[in-house]
Design a protein around this motif. Structure first.
Motif, PDB file in Angstrom:
ATOM      1  N   GLN A   1       0.638  -1.010   0.066  1.00 22.11           N
ATOM      2  CA  GLN A   1      -0.067  -0.059  -0.164  1.00 22.11           C
ATOM      3  C   GLN A   1       0.733   1.267   0.161  1.00 22.11           C
ATOM      4  OE1 GLN A   1      -2.697  -0.382   3.283  1.00 22.11           O
ATOM      5  NE2 GLN A   1      -3.486  -2.217   2.565  1.00 22.11           N
ATOM      6  N   HIS A   2       1.895   1.333   0.731  1.00 19.66           N
ATOM      7  CA  HIS A   2       2.782   2.609   0.732  1.00 19.66           C
ATOM      8  C   HIS A   2       4.012   2.499  -0.033  1.00 19.66           C
ATOM      9  CE1 HIS A   2       0.000   3.416   3.888  1.00 19.66           C
ATOM     10  NE2 HIS A   2       0.154   2.080   4.495  1.00 19.66           N
ATOM     11  N   LEU A   3       4.165   1.561  -0.910  1.00 21.93           N
ATOM     12  CA  LEU A   3       5.487   1.531  -1.722  1.00 21.93           C
ATOM     13  C   LEU A   3       5.805   2.693  -2.401  1.00 21.93           C
ATOM     14  CD1 LEU A   3       7.765  -0.530  -2.376  1.00 21.93           C
ATOM     15  CD2 LEU A   3       6.344  -0.989  -4.451  1.00 21.93           C
ATOM     16  N   GLN A   4       6.952   3.353  -2.396  1.00 21.48           N
ATOM     17  CA  GLN A   4       7.265   4.675  -2.844  1.00 21.48           C
ATOM     18  C   GLN A   4       8.318   4.504  -4.106  1.00 21.48           C
ATOM     19  OE1 GLN A   4       8.253   7.648   0.172  1.00 21.48           O
ATOM     20  NE2 GLN A   4       6.803   7.125   1.570  1.00 21.48           N
ATOM     21  N   LEU A   5       9.070   3.479  -3.880  1.00 23.84           N
ATOM     22  CA  LEU A   5      10.284   3.217  -5.034  1.00 23.84           C
ATOM     23  C   LEU A   5      10.192   1.854  -5.294  1.00 23.84           C
ATOM     24  CD1 LEU A   5      13.586   4.380  -5.199  1.00 23.84           C
ATOM     25  CD2 LEU A   5      13.412   2.037  -5.203  1.00 23.84           C
ATOM     26  N   LEU A   6      10.201   1.493  -6.536  1.00 25.23           N
ATOM     27  CA  LEU A   6      10.366   0.290  -7.219  1.00 25.23           C
ATOM     28  C   LEU A   6      11.202   0.398  -8.287  1.00 25.23           C
ATOM     29  CD1 LEU A   6       9.242  -2.598  -7.193  1.00 25.23           C
ATOM     30  CD2 LEU A   6       7.497  -2.106  -8.990  1.00 25.23           C
ATOM     31  N   ASP A   7      12.313  -0.484  -8.103  1.00 32.72           N
ATOM     32  CA  ASP A   7      13.305  -0.620  -9.062  1.00 32.72           C
ATOM     33  C   ASP A   7      13.764  -1.830  -9.491  1.00 32.72           C
ATOM     34  OD1 ASP A   7      15.511   0.063 -10.755  1.00 32.72           O
ATOM     35  OD2 ASP A   7      16.578   1.255  -9.395  1.00 32.72           O
TER      36      ASP A   7
ATOM     37  N   ASP B   1      -0.787  -3.618 -16.876  1.00 33.33           N
ATOM     38  CA  ASP B   1      -2.084  -2.742 -16.607  1.00 33.33           C
ATOM     39  C   ASP B   1      -2.110  -2.598 -15.036  1.00 33.33           C
ATOM     40  OD1 ASP B   1      -2.333  -2.438 -19.267  1.00 33.33           O
ATOM     41  OD2 ASP B   1      -3.815  -4.194 -19.451  1.00 33.33           O
ATOM     42  N   TRP B   2      -1.861  -3.622 -14.251  1.00 32.27           N
ATOM     43  CA  TRP B   2      -2.177  -3.314 -12.757  1.00 32.27           C
ATOM     44  C   TRP B   2      -1.023  -2.342 -12.269  1.00 32.27           C
ATOM     45  CZ3 TRP B   2       2.093  -4.653  -9.894  1.00 32.27           C
ATOM     46  CH2 TRP B   2       3.000  -5.792 -10.554  1.00 32.27           C
ATOM     47  N   PHE B   3      -0.134  -1.742 -12.973  1.00 32.43           N
ATOM     48  CA  PHE B   3       0.635  -0.928 -12.104  1.00 32.43           C
ATOM     49  C   PHE B   3       0.059   0.526 -11.904  1.00 32.43           C
ATOM     50  CE2 PHE B   3       5.738  -1.535 -12.978  1.00 32.43           C
ATOM     51  CZ  PHE B   3       5.361  -2.868 -12.512  1.00 32.43           C
ATOM     52  N   GLN B   4      -1.113   0.848 -12.816  1.00 34.61           N
ATOM     53  CA  GLN B   4      -1.770   1.884 -12.648  1.00 34.61           C
ATOM     54  C   GLN B   4      -2.589   1.876 -11.257  1.00 34.61           C
ATOM     55  OE1 GLN B   4      -5.595   2.368 -15.350  1.00 34.61           O
ATOM     56  NE2 GLN B   4      -4.744   0.377 -16.070  1.00 34.61           N
ATOM     57  N   LYS B   5      -2.504   0.995 -10.538  1.00 38.30           N
ATOM     58  CA  LYS B   5      -3.353   0.787  -9.227  1.00 38.30           C
ATOM     59  C   LYS B   5      -2.426   1.414  -8.011  1.00 38.30           C
ATOM     60  CE  LYS B   5      -6.271  -2.934 -10.754  1.00 38.30           C
ATOM     61  NZ  LYS B   5      -6.758  -4.265 -10.479  1.00 38.30           N
ATOM     62  N   PHE B   6      -1.184   1.321  -8.472  1.00 41.94           N
ATOM     63  CA  PHE B   6      -0.009   1.857  -7.413  1.00 41.94           C
ATOM     64  C   PHE B   6      -0.645   3.187  -7.113  1.00 41.94           C
ATOM     65  CE2 PHE B   6       3.190  -1.335  -8.645  1.00 41.94           C
ATOM     66  CZ  PHE B   6       3.308  -1.942  -7.598  1.00 41.94           C
ATOM     67  N   SER B   7      -1.127   3.731  -5.820  1.00 41.42           N
ATOM     68  CA  SER B   7      -1.566   4.750  -5.411  1.00 41.42           C
ATOM     69  C   SER B   7      -0.620   5.674  -4.847  1.00 41.42           C
ATOM     70  CB  SER B   7      -2.388   4.674  -4.156  1.00 41.42           C
ATOM     71  OG  SER B   7      -1.832   3.915  -3.124  1.00 41.42           O
ATOM     72  N   VAL B   8       0.627   5.614  -4.204  1.00 38.06           N
ATOM     73  CA  VAL B   8       1.615   6.445  -3.930  1.00 38.06           C
ATOM     74  C   VAL B   8       2.905   6.176  -4.325  1.00 38.06           C
ATOM     75  CG1 VAL B   8       0.228   6.708  -1.743  1.00 38.06           C
ATOM     76  CG2 VAL B   8       2.055   4.802  -1.765  1.00 38.06           C
ATOM     77  N   LEU B   9       3.023   5.358  -5.308  1.00 39.90           N
ATOM     78  CA  LEU B   9       4.340   5.100  -5.986  1.00 39.90           C
ATOM     79  C   LEU B   9       5.077   6.343  -6.694  1.00 39.90           C
ATOM     80  CD1 LEU B   9       6.597   2.923  -6.450  1.00 39.90           C
ATOM     81  CD2 LEU B   9       5.346   2.292  -8.661  1.00 39.90           C
ATOM     82  N   PHE B  10       6.256   6.828  -6.480  1.00 40.08           N
ATOM     83  CA  PHE B  10       6.795   8.171  -6.739  1.00 40.08           C
ATOM     84  C   PHE B  10       7.837   7.710  -7.769  1.00 40.08           C
ATOM     85  CE2 PHE B  10       4.994   9.805  -2.529  1.00 40.08           C
ATOM     86  CZ  PHE B  10       4.046  10.617  -3.355  1.00 40.08           C
ATOM     87  N   GLN B  11       8.508   6.644  -7.700  1.00 37.38           N
ATOM     88  CA  GLN B  11       9.751   6.133  -8.410  1.00 37.38           C
ATOM     89  C   GLN B  11       9.566   4.799  -8.966  1.00 37.38           C
ATOM     90  OE1 GLN B  11      13.661   8.147  -7.144  1.00 37.38           O
ATOM     91  NE2 GLN B  11      12.407   8.378  -5.306  1.00 37.38           N
TER      92      GLN B  11
ATOM     93  N   ALA C   1       0.354   9.155 -17.664  1.00 35.10           N
ATOM     94  CA  ALA C   1       0.678  10.683 -17.633  1.00 35.10           C
ATOM     95  C   ALA C   1      -0.259  11.124 -16.391  1.00 35.10           C
ATOM     96  CB  ALA C   1      -0.096  11.298 -18.851  1.00 35.10           C
ATOM     97  N   ALA C   2      -1.341  10.439 -15.922  1.00 33.15           N
ATOM     98  CA  ALA C   2      -2.084  11.015 -14.796  1.00 33.15           C
ATOM     99  C   ALA C   2      -1.875  10.154 -13.745  1.00 33.15           C
ATOM    100  CB  ALA C   2      -3.704  10.412 -15.244  1.00 33.15           C
ATOM    101  N   SER C   3      -0.562   9.454 -13.710  1.00 33.80           N
ATOM    102  CA  SER C   3      -0.423   8.670 -12.313  1.00 33.80           C
ATOM    103  C   SER C   3       0.378   9.886 -11.554  1.00 33.80           C
ATOM    104  CB  SER C   3       0.210   7.410 -12.684  1.00 33.80           C
ATOM    105  OG  SER C   3       1.646   7.721 -13.162  1.00 33.80           O
ATOM    106  N   SER C   4       0.827   9.080 -10.247  1.00 32.79           N
ATOM    107  CA  SER C   4       1.867   9.994  -9.412  1.00 32.79           C
ATOM    108  C   SER C   4       3.195   9.928  -9.789  1.00 32.79           C
ATOM    109  CB  SER C   4       1.616   9.534  -7.931  1.00 32.79           C
ATOM    110  OG  SER C   4       1.973   8.155  -7.747  1.00 32.79           O
ATOM    111  N   LEU C   5       3.583   9.066 -10.737  1.00 32.90           N
ATOM    112  CA  LEU C   5       4.930   8.834 -11.168  1.00 32.90           C
ATOM    113  C   LEU C   5       5.513   9.937 -11.822  1.00 32.90           C
ATOM    114  CD1 LEU C   5       4.799   5.232 -12.501  1.00 32.90           C
ATOM    115  CD2 LEU C   5       5.817   5.949 -10.478  1.00 32.90           C
TER     116      LEU C   5
END
Length: 403
Positions: A353-359, A372-382, A399-403
């Motif tokens: 739920q709180h993942l901020q970085l996924l590398d 397609d399921w990547f768009q469900k990440f709500s707080v992912l910044f990087q 384009a509309a995501s938080s990334l």
């Protein structure tokens, strides 16, 4: 001369002589500093070639080292504390330095309990073997200098050590096998960011009070990390039940207090053992920039308190375990980049739920396109997916995501 004048004159003469006698007694008052201790500290000062902010300017023979020398404290006329670090703070932090070498005469400070000459940057040369005579020493801070040579084997005589910090120097060679045998009181050991090599000595398991151990960024092993092998990391480390911060691999399932594993920047090989899943209190797993191989164990999903996983720049293979989705409440950073991991990426990761970085960059994941399921990440910044086989155009939802 009348009676009153005579009385005043007599009183003046008495006070005059009393003041002379009292002043003379002050002037003749001996120094409280023991001459052996004064000699040792003055010899250290003589080895200092540059002291730009005058950390030792008050260390002069005509002053009492116990009462008038900055950074020196005494008990019963013997020096028990010498603290002249290069980084200190009053209202504004001050960062200074000293150039020179350590004096072997410091070994004559036989009542010394604390020595802090850290953060001086340009102290160089070896650590004198005479330091092994400091039998009352509790705390030694020599980190962030330019010291060279090996760790003196005479340190094995320092039974009262509680803190030994030699971090960020240029120390090299192997650690003597018996050096920790009698350090049962040692609580913090930091030998990180040096050039130490060879095996970690079996005697490390005798430090039963140890709770912070940091050996990262050395060259301690090219042998296996498999805990079932007779490897460079001694199984005696499993005796350290108070350990909270670990920078070497071990029989980790027995280290019940362990919160931090920091293995970065060594030359370590082998696999991550499934027994790691028994460390329920683990908060940080940092093993990046080694040569670890094998698959990521499913048991990582048991570590629900994990906040940070850094396993980049290794030789890990296989698939990313779906069990990582169990780390849904606390995991913030997941870096598995620059390995040999294969796809697909498990969709269970969306539960974090709180993942901020996924590398996951530079792994042969064979993605082809964005899941397609990547768009469900709500707080992912990087999000880093370079070198994973992505092709074609980016999805419109990005384009509309938080990334």
């Amino acid at each position: 001369m009348d009676v009153h004048s005579r009385k005043d004159y007599i009183m003046f003469i008495i006070l005059f002589h009393v003041s002379i006698i009292f002043g003379s007694s002050l002037a003749l008052k001996p120094k409280t500093c023991h001459p052996t201790d004064e000699e040792a500290l003055l010899h250290l000062k003589s080895r200092i070639t540059d002291d730009p902010l005058g950390l030792l300017k008050t260390w002069t023979p005509h002053k009492d080292c116990c009462t008038q020398w900055d950074g020196v404290s005494c008990s019963s006329n013997r020096v028990v504390k010498v603290s002249r670090p290069g980084l200190y703070s009053t209202d504004v932090p001050v960062d200074t330095s000293m150039s020179g070498t350590l004096s072997p005469f410091l070994g004559n400070l036989t009542f010394l309990q604390l020595l802090d000459l850290s953060h001086l940057k340009y102290l160089e040369g070896p650590i004198p073997t005479e330091f092994g005579k400091l039998s009352r020493l509790n705390h030694l801070f020599l980190g962030y200098n330019n010291l060279m040579g090996s760790i003196p084997v005479t340190f094995k005589n320092l039974h009262l050590f509680k803190t030994l910090n030699l971090r960020n120097n240029r120390l090299s060679g192997s650690i003597h096998s018996d050096i920790f045998l009698n350090m049962t009181s040692l609580e913090q050991l930091d030998l990180s960011e040096n050039h130490l090599s060879g095996p970690i000595p079996y005697s490390i398991g005798h430090m039963e009070s140890l709770y912070n151990l940091d050996l990262h960024q050395n060259n301690l092993s090219e042998k296996s990390l498999n805990l079932l092998d007779d490897c460079v990391i001694p199984k005696s480390i499993c005796n350290l039940s108070k350990l909270e911060d670990l920078s070497v691999p071990s029989c980790i399932d027995k280290l019940i207090a362990l919160k931090y594993i920091e293995l970065a920047d060594n030359n370590l090989t082998g696999s991550i053992p499934p027994s790691i899943g028994k460390l329920s209190g683990l908060v940080k797993l940092q093993c990046d920039r080694n040569r670890l191989s094998g698959e990521l164990p499913e048991s990582l999903g048991n570590l629900t308190n994990l906040r940070e996983i850094y396993l980049s720049s290794n030789q890990l293979t296989g698939r990313i375990p779906p069990s990582l989705g169990n780390l849904q409440y606390n995991l913030l950073f997941l870096d598995l980049s620059r390995n040999q991991l294969s796809g697909p990426i498990p969709s269970e990761l969306i539960k974090i739920q709180h993942l901020q970085l996924l590398d996951l960059s530079f792994n042969p994941l064979g993605l082809g396109k964005f899941p397609d399921w990547f768009q469900k990440f709500s707080v992912l910044f990087q999000l880093f997916l370079s070198g994973t086989g992505l092709k074609g155009s980016l999805p419109t939802w990005l384009a509309a995501s938080s990334l």
